[in-house]
Design a protein around this motif. Structure first.
Motif, PDB file in Angstrom:
ATOM      1  N   ALA A  18       0.826  -1.215   0.000  1.00 26.27           N
ATOM      2  CA  ALA A  18       0.000   0.000   0.000  1.00 26.27           C
ATOM      3  C   ALA A  18       0.857   1.260   0.000  1.00 26.27           C
ATOM      4  N   ILE A  19       2.023   1.210   0.611  1.00 30.57           N
ATOM      5  CA  ILE A  19       2.908   2.372   0.682  1.00 30.57           C
ATOM      6  C   ILE A  19       3.592   2.649  -0.657  1.00 30.57           C
ATOM      7  N   ARG A  20       3.996   1.602  -1.344  1.00 24.03           N
ATOM      8  CA  ARG A  20       4.809   1.738  -2.563  1.00 24.03           C
ATOM      9  C   ARG A  20       4.224   2.742  -3.571  1.00 24.03           C
ATOM     10  N   PRO A  21       2.937   2.630  -3.966  1.00 24.12           N
ATOM     11  CA  PRO A  21       2.444   3.602  -4.953  1.00 24.12           C
ATOM     12  C   PRO A  21       2.412   5.040  -4.437  1.00 24.12           C
ATOM     13  N   CYS A  27       5.076  11.063  -2.263  1.00 25.11           N
ATOM     14  CA  CYS A  27       4.856  11.186  -0.820  1.00 25.11           C
ATOM     15  C   CYS A  27       6.125  10.790  -0.073  1.00 25.11           C
ATOM     16  N   ARG A  28       6.279  11.321   1.115  1.00 26.02           N
ATOM     17  CA  ARG A  28       7.410  10.947   1.958  1.00 26.02           C
ATOM     18  C   ARG A  28       6.911  10.065   3.085  1.00 26.02           C
ATOM     19  N   ILE A  29       7.683   9.050   3.458  1.00 29.32           N
ATOM     20  CA  ILE A  29       7.280   8.096   4.501  1.00 29.32           C
ATOM     21  C   ILE A  29       7.030   8.804   5.832  1.00 29.32           C
ATOM     22  N   ALA A  30       7.743   9.878   6.107  1.00 31.92           N
ATOM     23  CA  ALA A  30       7.576  10.604   7.370  1.00 31.92           C
ATOM     24  C   ALA A  30       6.214  11.274   7.471  1.00 31.92           C
ATOM     25  N   ALA A  51       9.559  -1.661   4.855  1.00 32.42           N
ATOM     26  CA  ALA A  51      10.684  -1.722   3.918  1.00 32.42           C
ATOM     27  C   ALA A  51      11.149  -0.327   3.511  1.00 32.42           C
ATOM     28  N   PHE A  52      10.301   0.683   3.741  1.00 35.87           N
ATOM     29  CA  PHE A  52      10.606   2.044   3.310  1.00 35.87           C
ATOM     30  C   PHE A  52      10.955   2.972   4.470  1.00 35.87           C
ATOM     31  N   GLY A  53      10.915   2.460   5.690  1.00 36.11           N
ATOM     32  CA  GLY A  53      11.212   3.264   6.862  1.00 36.11           C
ATOM     33  C   GLY A  53      10.114   3.151   7.906  1.00 36.11           C
ATOM     34  N   LYS A  76      -3.228  14.526   1.503  1.00 35.18           N
ATOM     35  CA  LYS A  76      -3.083  14.621   0.052  1.00 35.18           C
ATOM     36  C   LYS A  76      -3.218  13.264  -0.636  1.00 35.18           C
ATOM     37  N   ALA A  77      -2.859  12.190   0.053  1.00 35.48           N
ATOM     38  CA  ALA A  77      -2.856  10.863  -0.557  1.00 35.48           C
ATOM     39  C   ALA A  77      -3.532   9.858   0.371  1.00 35.48           C
TER      40      ALA A  77
END
Length: 92
Positions: A18-21, A27-30, A51-53, A76-77
């Motif tokens: 879900a995060i990848r797209p 978008c930033r993980i933070a 996997a992204f933080g 925003k997302a």
């Protein structure tokens, strides 16, 4: 001393998918937050490692158990993590 329940690897995989797209769209993980049911096991964690933080976890009384989503602050997302499949209706 409190003991946190470990997060199932399949749950982490769903979250990463879900995060990848969202990250590919800029978008930033933070700035992402995982919203879950307050009764879920993940709700015990303040943040989880993906996997992204690090991803912040936000328990909510308005989300039914079995559903969760990722939202970018300030909104925003958006991306669903899990969606329960509707039960099939039986024909008479």
């Amino acid at each position: 001393m409190s003991t946190l329940v470990p997060i199932h690897p399949r749950a982490i995989d769903l979250i990463n998918q879900a995060i990848r797209p969202l990250l590919y769209r800029g978008c930033r993980i933070a700035e992402l937050h995982l919203y879950v049911c307050y009764q879920s096991e993940i709700a015990q964690h303040d943040a989880i490692e993906t996997a992204f933080g690090k991803l912040h976890v936000r328990p909510s009384y308005y989300i039914p158990k079995g559903y969760s989503y990722i939202r970018e602050y300030p909104g925003k997302a958006f991306s669903w993590v899990t969606i329960r499949q509707p039960k099939e209706s039986k024909a008479i």
